[in-house]
Design a protein around this motif. Structure first.
Motif, short mmCIF file in Angstrom:
data_model
loop_
_atom_site.label_atom_id
_atom_site.label_comp_id
_atom_site.label_asym_id
_atom_site.label_seq_id
_atom_site.Cartn_x
_atom_site.Cartn_y
_atom_site.Cartn_z
N THR A 74 42.28 -9.09 115.51
CA THR A 74 43.22 -10.09 115.98
C THR A 74 43.44 -9.94 117.49
O THR A 74 43.35 -8.84 118.04
N ASP A 75 43.69 -11.08 118.15
CA ASP A 75 44.01 -11.10 119.59
C ASP A 75 43.00 -10.31 120.40
O ASP A 75 43.33 -9.35 121.11
N LYS A 117 47.03 -7.07 109.69
CA LYS A 117 46.85 -8.32 110.42
C LYS A 117 45.39 -8.49 110.83
O LYS A 117 44.73 -7.52 111.23
N SER A 135 44.59 -16.19 115.12
CA SER A 135 44.99 -14.79 115.03
C SER A 135 46.21 -14.62 114.14
O SER A 135 46.82 -15.59 113.68
N SER A 136 46.56 -13.35 113.91
CA SER A 136 47.77 -12.96 113.18
C SER A 136 47.81 -13.50 111.75
O SER A 136 48.82 -14.02 111.29
N SER A 139 48.17 -12.41 108.13
CA SER A 139 48.75 -11.21 107.51
C SER A 139 48.34 -11.10 106.05
O SER A 139 48.44 -12.08 105.30
#
Length: 561
Positions: free
Chosen positions: A318-319, A352, A374-375, A377
């Motif tokens: 992510t990110d 995540k 992204s993100s 969960s």
């Protein structure tokens, strides 16, 4: 049946007298362990003397070892049984960098293995492997190749032309890269003979880095001694792609996988692999994070209203700006969307993630944008429903022509996806004419390598006086130092592809015929440079390097607006 734990610097009890799984210490840097079916002698680095079926399956070969990035092999300082269950033992061999575990059941020919990181540096490769008796293990198996390993006698008079690649007197080649394959497409790999088989079975590839396009080595003949080599590369962010050394979190686990022994039957190994996939995740692993899992589902729809049919789905970091192909610090999952764009993944480690998607050809063959969010969960015991996600794709475009589907692979072209073989680029033409509307996709070759020009002849009409055209080149790979210049109608230079603008990936000269490192290049063409009627777009190779070149995915020309 309970385990035997025998310690002391004198072997008061021989392995033959031990019943069930056991670990026996011989001195400060050597141990014997196994069960009633097999046993192995572990030294500081190498495990040798594999007793199975009444004899040593290693003989003069180095045996079993583990390490990272070349020959940085682990050195073990201690061993202990960390779990002594009623039906198995878990033995941990400790080194500075981490712990290699062997989980041994009394009636299992083989053992489950996993590695727990303690202090690995940034790495691109981590592997365990066997180097075994070549007389006993004469064949290699992967999902895409099953057959004899090259006879050791062939190497005696062969000429080495690159790493573990040799040219024979008849002009043909033998290379360790011919048994490579795509990690997430394989069922199992191994070496075998008439009497014995040694196999690696991975019921999950969650601990493997990279996307569906990640590929690595499997089995081969070692050229200096002739050993049968059974590789278990569980971390690879360098072979067949632009290399990337990745930091590894403390506590990261590679595995468990099954190292399996049998009588050489491929059919039996198939059955065992099916059984392992049904039994995963394994209950024996004493790690809370390993058993904390959830599921995910969702649907992808293109911004032009089409479902993302067959899209490649990758759940990764992510990110990050790191490419999916070389993400490798965490755990990763892949699947494909169905015809309606729906997708799901089960048994995911909680945490995540970033969700990525791209065209896998077919109904999305004209889509060259990627999807990223992204993100995402994952929660223990729950299914995360992402509902409908919108994928922005190119719009307000009018296609002039397209050669090949966008799928980040050379499939559809001549020799694209052919069985791996060294030097296949040399069989492509120096000059080629492709006539849009008449020629077929299979008339275009998978790779441009030789000095010469490939022309695309097409007709178009400028839609308005201020119109602009966009040429998009999707490359499935590029190996230095081939150079190519793109011309329009013989005198207008559109752009170049060369070592000054593109970083090398080794796929083409390591027997790759499908993909290496994907890249998308786009060039704007003023509409005034295009004739109303016949035009010629030329791809001229003006710098040649043997076995290297441009691996094609798709070429598309569009009017914009």
């Amino acid at each position: 049946m309970r385990a035997h734990l025998l310690v002391g610097f004198a072997a008061a009890v021989s392995p033959a007298s031990a019943r069930g799984p056991f670990l026996q210490q011989i001195n400060s840097t050597s141990w014997i362990f196994g069960n009633d079916i097999w046993n192995l002698t572990q030294g500081q680095t190498y495990a040798t003397n594999l007793q199975y079926q009444g004899s040593d399956a290693v003989k003069g070969a180095p045996g079993h070892y583990a390490g990272y990035d070349g020959e940085s092999n682990l050195q073990y300082t201690s061993a202990q049984i960390v779990s002594d269950a009623p039906d198995y033992i878990d033995i941990s061999f400790s080194s500075t960098y981490g712990e290699l575990h062997w989980v041994i059941y009394p009636d299992l020919a083989g053992a489950y293995q996993y590695f727990v990181n303690k202090a690995l540096p940034d790495i691109s490769i981590f592997r365990t492997l066997w180097r075994l008796d070549p007389a006993r293990f004469t064949k290699g198996y992967t999902t895409t190749k099953d057959g004899p390993l090259p006879d050791f006698s062939l190497y005696a008079n062969a000429t080495k032309v690159q790493d573990e690649t040799f040219q024979l007197a008849d002009g043909s080649y033998i290379t360790k890269y011919d048994f490579s394959n795509y990690v997430r497409e394989r069922d199992f790999v191994g070496v075998y003979g008439d009497k014995t088989g040694s196999w690696y079975i991975h019921p999950s590839y969650e601990y493997q880095p990279g996307s569906q396009l990640s590929q690595t080595l499997t089995v081969h003949r070692e050229s200096s001694k002739g050993d049968a080599v059974q590789l278990n590369v569980v971390q690879d962010t360098s072979h067949f792609r632009i290399g990337n050394a990745v930091p590894q979190p403390v506590g990261k686990i590679w595995g468990p996988w099954l190292w399996y022994l049998n009588d050489g039957s491929v059919a039996d190994a198939h059955k065992r692999a099916e059984k392992e996939r049904k039994n995963w995740p394994y209950p024996f692993l004493q790690d809370e994070a390993y058993h904390s899992r959830g599921n995910i589902k969702g649907k992808l729809v293109l911004s032009d209203g089409r479902p993302a049919a067959g899209a490649a789905i990758f759940l990764g970091d992510t990110d990050t700006s790191t490419r999916p192909l070389v993400q490798g610090a965490n755990y990763y999952y892949t699947t494909y969307a169905d015809a309606s764009g729906k997708f799901s993944l089960d048994h995911l480690r909680t945490g995540k993630y970033g969700l990525y998607a791209w065209s896998n050809g077919g109904a999305l063959g004209d889509v060259y944008t990627n999807f990223t969010t992204s993100s995402v969960s994952i929660t223990k015991g729950k299914t995360t429903n992402l509902r409908t996600l919108t994928w922005e794709v190119q719009q307000n475009r009018t296609s002039v022509f397209q050669i090949g589907d966008f799928d980040k692979k050379a499939l559809g072209f001549r020799n694209g996806g052919a069985p791996r073989q060294h030097g296949l680029t040399e069989k492509g033409p120096a000059n080629l004419t492709f006539v849009v509307g008449t020629s077929k996709t299979s008339d275009w070759y998978y790779a441009s390598s030789k000095l010469g020009t490939w022309d695309v002849v097409f007709n178009t009409t400028r839609p308005n006086p201020s119109a602009t055209a966009l040429l998009s080149l999707s490359l499935a790979g590029y190996s230095q130092s081939t150079g190519l210049t793109i011309y329009l109608n013989g005198n207008t230079t559109i752009g170049t592809i060369n070592k000054d603008t593109q970083t090398n990936d080794p796929a083409l000269y390591r027997s790759g015929t499908t993909s290496g490192e994907w890249r998308l290049l786009q060039f704007e063409l003023p509409g005034s440079n295009l004739h109303n009627g016949r035009n010629v777009l030329s791809f001229t190779v003006d710098r040649y390097t043997q076995w290297r070149g441009i691996l094609w995915d798709s070429i598309i020309l569009e009017w914009v607006g």
